[in-house]
Design a protein around this motif. Structure first.
Motif, PDB file in Angstrom:
ATOM      1  N   ALA A  47      30.771  52.316  37.941  1.00 44.10           N
ATOM      2  CA  ALA A  47      29.844  51.402  37.288  1.00 44.10           C
ATOM      3  C   ALA A  47      28.430  51.923  37.468  1.00 44.10           C
ATOM      4  CB  ALA A  47      29.959  49.998  37.879  1.00 44.10           C
ATOM      5  N   ILE A 106      32.003  44.165  38.018  1.00 45.90           N
ATOM      6  CA  ILE A 106      33.322  44.775  37.810  1.00 45.90           C
ATOM      7  C   ILE A 106      34.332  44.098  38.731  1.00 45.90           C
ATOM      8  CG2 ILE A 106      32.607  47.025  36.924  1.00 45.90           C
ATOM      9  CD1 ILE A 106      32.714  48.100  39.766  1.00 45.90           C
ATOM     10  N   TRP A 107      35.519  43.799  38.156  1.00 51.79           N
ATOM     11  CA  TRP A 107      36.537  43.072  38.911  1.00 51.79           C
ATOM     12  C   TRP A 107      37.933  43.664  38.775  1.00 51.79           C
ATOM     13  CZ3 TRP A 107      35.147  39.867  42.507  1.00 51.79           C
ATOM     14  CH2 TRP A 107      33.911  39.216  42.418  1.00 51.79           C
ATOM     15  N   GLN A 108      38.122  44.667  37.927  1.00 52.49           N
ATOM     16  CA  GLN A 108      39.480  45.147  37.689  1.00 52.49           C
ATOM     17  C   GLN A 108      40.070  45.825  38.923  1.00 52.49           C
ATOM     18  OE1 GLN A 108      36.692  46.196  36.112  1.00 52.49           O
ATOM     19  NE2 GLN A 108      36.875  48.299  35.369  1.00 52.49           N
ATOM     20  N   LEU A 141      36.589  52.690  41.292  1.00 50.48           N
ATOM     21  CA  LEU A 141      36.040  52.276  40.011  1.00 50.48           C
ATOM     22  C   LEU A 141      34.654  52.889  39.825  1.00 50.48           C
ATOM     23  CD1 LEU A 141      37.039  48.492  39.968  1.00 50.48           C
ATOM     24  CD2 LEU A 141      38.259  50.424  38.969  1.00 50.48           C
ATOM     25  N   PHE A 180      38.145  44.209  45.111  1.00 47.08           N
ATOM     26  CA  PHE A 180      38.948  44.636  43.967  1.00 47.08           C
ATOM     27  C   PHE A 180      40.439  44.399  44.208  1.00 47.08           C
ATOM     28  CE2 PHE A 180      35.509  48.074  43.457  1.00 47.08           C
ATOM     29  CZ  PHE A 180      34.722  47.229  42.688  1.00 47.08           C
ATOM     30  N   PRO A 235      31.420  43.758  44.067  1.00 52.77           N
ATOM     31  CA  PRO A 235      31.995  43.606  42.721  1.00 52.77           C
ATOM     32  C   PRO A 235      31.183  42.674  41.823  1.00 52.77           C
ATOM     33  CG  PRO A 235      33.736  43.538  44.367  1.00 52.77           C
ATOM     34  CD  PRO A 235      32.439  43.524  45.115  1.00 52.77           C
TER      35      PRO A 235
END
Length: 353
Positions: free
Chosen positions: A164, A146-148, A162, A174, A141
């Motif tokens: 990316a 990206i962390w959502q 996710l 995550f 991550p």
């Protein structure tokens, strides 16, 4: 008199793929032949969009047909269909190839290599997923920025990965806080890996790269037991400490009946940001020699440069943030060699698609 389709096929039977060792026709790479007077058109279907011999094969095919009597123009279209190693009846039917990325020890840049190889393959046109299987230390991550929390698809009853930089991504990171430790015993680790594999809507993928934790433990064993792994990539640095641990890692995969597709030498040399000079900090050539003696392909080396470190901390993989840099070019070349190794392995096993 116009050339015939059989004459064209016979000419293309003389063109061999240097890596697979068979001709283009028997490999099923020639399709949709059309003849219109002195003009010939056909499609060359490669075994991967990341084929390192793309231009070489195209030129050889084009020249072979152009030499035929009565041919003045050759129109060649190039496409790709990634070969499937994972059986359709397997638990991940949409995934064609599962590639484990491992190392004998930590600190060799395994996750950095996995992330950049996945993105490089996607940039070349492949459908790619990346599974962060390092349960104790999920770093994917952060490296992707990206962390959502992923969504849940109630229809499929699965987690939606996710996305990316053109790839699908799933990580335990995550689902737990960045600073929250995971303190689990072996059986729980295996169940977590099972959920990350099977409870995620991966969809159609040419390659699913699995970033493993360092060493040779529960996750490596569980992965080999849960899914048919196409092969493994070993990541190491040039020092003897890392090299010989990497050789143990390769031996582990072989004992688990997982072929080793190749080795990547990370932090291979330093490039001065001021003058561009290459400096070999560690002894040169040992990784390639040691693995070659064991019949394992050397996929390539990656330099030690600031943009890799800085980009990883900022969630900007070097192949996207610095696409023209030596490091980026190295990752792209290694990704092509990896894709080629997958194709060669498939044809060696079956001889056909």
């Amino acid at each position: 008199m116009a050339v015939t389709e059989e004459q064209i096929l016979e000419a293309l039977r003389q063109v061999r793929d240097p890596e697979i060792g068979r001709d283009l026709v028997s490999l099923g790479m020639v399709r949709n032949i059309q003849v219109e007077g002195d003009r010939v058109s056909f499609e060359l279907v490669l075994t991967t969009p990341a084929c390192p011999l793309r231009e070489q094969l195209a030129n050889m095919a084009r020249q072979a047909v152009a030499k035929l009597p009565g041919v003045k123009e050759v129109d060649l279209k190039i496409s790709a269909e990634v070969l499937r190693s994972v059986p359709l009846e397997a638990v991940l039917p949409g995934v064609k190839n599962i590639i484990a990325v491992g190392s004998g020890k930590g600190g060799v840049g395994k996750t950095t290599v996995a992330v950049n190889l996945a993105i490089a393959l996607a940039q070349m046109g492949a459908k790619v997923g990346l599974l962060d299987a390092d349960i104790y230390g999920p770093n994917v991550p952060r490296m992707l920025g990206i962390w959502q929390t992923p969504d849940f698809d109630p229809k499929e009853q699965k987690i939606v990965p996710l996305q990316a930089w053109g790839i699908k991504v799933m990580s335990l990171g995550f689902l737990v806080g960045e600073d929250q430790p995971v303190i689990w015993r072996g059986p729980i680790l295996a169940r977590a890996l099972q959920q990350l594999l099977f409870d995620v809507a991966w969809g159609e993928l040419d390659y699913l790269l699995v970033d493993l934790p360092p060493g040779t433990g529960d996750i490596q064993l569980s992965l080999a037991q849960l899914v048919p792994v196409t092969g493994a990539v070993i990541v190491t640095t040039p020092q003897d400490v890392a090299l010989y641990d990497a050789l143990k890692g390769a031996a582990t995969f072989e004992k688990l009946n997982v072929p080793v597709l190749g080795v990547v030498e990370n932090m291979s040399y330093f490039i001065c940001p001021h003058c561009g000079k290459e400096t070999r900090i560690f002894r040169r050539g040992a990784v390639e020699v040691e693995f070659s003696q064991r019949g394992i392909k050397f996929l390539g080396s990656v330099p030690l440069v600031p943009e890799i470190c800085e980009g990883s901390d900022l969630g900007l993989p070097v192949v996207t943030a610095f696409p023209e840099s030596p490091a980026s070019e190295a990752f792209k070349a290694i990704a092509s060699q990896l894709a080629a190794s997958v194709s060669v392995k498939k044809f060696a096993e079956t001889g056909h698609k």
